[in-house]
Design an enzyme around this catalytic site. Structure first.
Site, PDB file in Angstrom:
ATOM      1  N   LYS A  42       0.807  -1.219   0.000  1.00  0.00           N
ATOM      2  CA  LYS A  42       0.000   0.000   0.000  1.00  0.00           C
ATOM      3  C   LYS A  42       0.845   1.276   0.000  1.00  0.00           C
ATOM      4  O   LYS A  42       0.347   2.351  -0.332  1.00  0.00           O
ATOM      5  CB  LYS A  42      -0.945  -0.014   1.187  1.00  0.00           C
ATOM      6  CG  LYS A  42      -2.051  -1.057   1.055  1.00  0.00           C
ATOM      7  CD  LYS A  42      -3.123  -0.578   0.115  1.00  0.00           C
ATOM      8  CE  LYS A  42      -4.181  -1.624  -0.130  1.00  0.00           C
ATOM      9  NZ  LYS A  42      -5.349  -1.094  -0.820  1.00  0.00           N
TER      10      LYS A  42
HETATM   11  C1  LIG Z   1      -2.793  -7.273   2.841  1.00  0.00           C
HETATM   12  C2  LIG Z   1      -3.633  -6.801   1.702  1.00  0.00           C
HETATM   13  N1  LIG Z   1      -3.810  -7.627   0.655  1.00  0.00           N
HETATM   14  C3  LIG Z   1      -4.564  -7.246  -0.408  1.00  0.00           C
HETATM   15  C4  LIG Z   1      -5.195  -6.028  -0.452  1.00  0.00           C
HETATM   16  C5  LIG Z   1      -6.030  -5.649  -1.643  1.00  0.00           C
HETATM   17  O1  LIG Z   1      -5.409  -4.646  -2.400  1.00  0.00           O
HETATM   18  P1  LIG Z   1      -6.227  -3.581  -3.266  1.00  0.00           P
HETATM   19  O2  LIG Z   1      -6.936  -2.681  -2.286  1.00  0.00           O
HETATM   20  O3  LIG Z   1      -5.200  -2.858  -4.071  1.00  0.00           O
HETATM   21  O4  LIG Z   1      -7.207  -4.328  -4.106  1.00  0.00           O
HETATM   22  C6  LIG Z   1      -5.026  -5.162   0.633  1.00  0.00           C
HETATM   23  C7  LIG Z   1      -5.712  -3.877   0.660  1.00  0.00           C
HETATM   24  O5  LIG Z   1      -5.837  -3.249   1.696  1.00  0.00           O
HETATM   25  C8  LIG Z   1      -4.224  -5.550   1.726  1.00  0.00           C
HETATM   26  O6  LIG Z   1      -4.014  -4.736   2.776  1.00  0.00           O
END
Ligand SMILES: Cc1ncc(COP(=O)(O)O)c(C=O)c1O
Length: 379
Positions: A42
């Protein structure tokens, strides 16, 4: 010498998993995002959104950043706010782990825990709507709005996707990642479908999430899932979707800690299980890039806590052979996700998405950034 901690975002390693991946299978490579300074993928979207906002005059010195996040995006913003001198307010929910709450506070962020569930049984809508209200009330504030701001996927289009392709010398058979706001999957799939359309794109969601259709229900995997299809994700770019249960995701993440010495969170456990499944049907020269979005330290009180696992009714010990067997049994939720898309254009109005986000999105949609920048990306 590095001028700021923020310059260490990105350029994360791709790691093989020799103890779990057989030599006669497709080669699984983990894109290990824990090495970002905020500890997760992120950081990439957060720095992009903040610096675009600065560039466009939406975020000014002394300003306040207000965001809804289950943890990782909030931690990234809190870190960036500390480095750049902004006040940061993060709206979390009861699923946010105690480790994430502590990290937010380490960076000096103010935390609001939203406890009211929305009509999808999750907290996304209540968190977003309260964040939008606060942004109207607080002067000189900026809402990055990861869920509705299309700059989120553009960040991954411009950095993560290009890095993955370069690291693999443009040779990838399958790309797998988990979905919530659709930033990662949306941006990376757009890049790959533009420049390497033969790559199979696999989305991973939680059982209980409605991103790829189906009924919303509660689930325990943090950071993944949504009650609708996010606008950052173009379903036409996704070839297949899997929905993984809490137990499958948690057990797989624990098995990788013991079998490979790789710490990961539950959303990455879900992706890794799908990677093991697909590897079993591919040849050694074929590469499967699997996103590991964060490390495991922030899940020590839950995923890596035997008592907590027992309280959920999950076993605490499972070996990699059993995980490989579980992977073999997986069936895709959808082999044509565009037919089950669940876009909700009405939400921008009902959740009062800020005008600045809507204006930004119109601008991004109006210019085709793929064509405009393709010469920069492919050099
Ligand atoms: C650990 C984790 N995996 C996957 C995601 C999913 O990512 P995206 O929000 O870019 O779809 C997030 C989003 O907060 C996350 O914190």
């Amino acid at each position: 010498m590095i001028a700021s901690i923020l310059e260490t975002i990105g350029n994360t390693p791709l790691i093989t998993i020799p103890n779990s991946n057989r030599a006669n299978e497709g080669q699984v490579l983990f894109k290990y995002e824990r090495y970002n300074p905020g500890g997760s993928i992120k950081d990439r979207a957060a720095i992009y959104l903040v610096e675009e906002a600065e560039r466009r005059g939406l975020l000014k010195p002394g300003g306040t950043i207000i965001e809804s996040s289950s943890g990782n995006f909030g931690i990234s913003l809190a870190m960036i706010g500390a480095a750049k001198g902004y006040r940061v307010i993060i709206l979390v929910d009861p699923k946010t782990t105690s480790a994430n709450l502590a990290l937010l506070k380490c960076f000096g962020a103010e935390v609001i825990v939203v406890t009211e569930k929305d009509d999808c049984g999750s907290y996304h809508k209540t968190r977003i709507s309260l964040a939008n209200k606060l942004a109207q009330e607080i002067d000189n504030s900026y809402r990055p709005d990861q869920c509705f701001n299309l700059l989120n996927s553009e960040a991954h289009y411009k950095s993560t996707a290009r890095e993955i392709m370069a690291d693999c010398s443009n040779k990838i058979t399958v790309f797998i990642t988990a979905v919530s706001t659709g930033g990662q999957l949306g941006g990376i799939s757009k890049y790959l479908k533009t420049f390497a359309p033969e790559v199979q794109i696999i989305g991973v969601d939680a059982v209980g999430s409605a991103i790829f259709g189906g009924q919303s229900d509660s689930y325990r995997i943090p950071g993944i899932g949504l009650g609708w299809t996010p606008s950052n994700l173009n379903m036409a770019h996704v070839d297949r979707a899997y929905k993984i249960s809490d137990e499958q995701a948690f057990l797989t993440a624990r098995a990788f800690a013991r079998n490979e010495g790789i710490l990961m969170g539950p959303s990455s456990g879900a992706c890794a299980l799908v990677a093991l499944k697909l590897a079993q049907a591919l040849q050694p020269e074929e590469r499967i890039v699997c996103m590991v979005a964060d490390g495991g330290e922030r899940y020590i009180p839950t995923l890596f806590n035997d008592e907590w696992m027992e309280q959920q009714g999950f076993p605490t010990n499972i070996d990699m052979e059993a995980i490989r067997g579980m992977a073999r049994q997986l069936q895709p939720w959808s082999v044509c996700p565009s037919t089950t898309a669940n876009y909700r254009t009405d939400l921008t109005q009902s959740l009062e998405v800020p005008e600045s986000t809507l204006r930004m999105n119109s601008e991004l949609l109006a210019r085709d950034f793929v064509e405009q920048n393709s010469s920069i990306f492919m050099d």
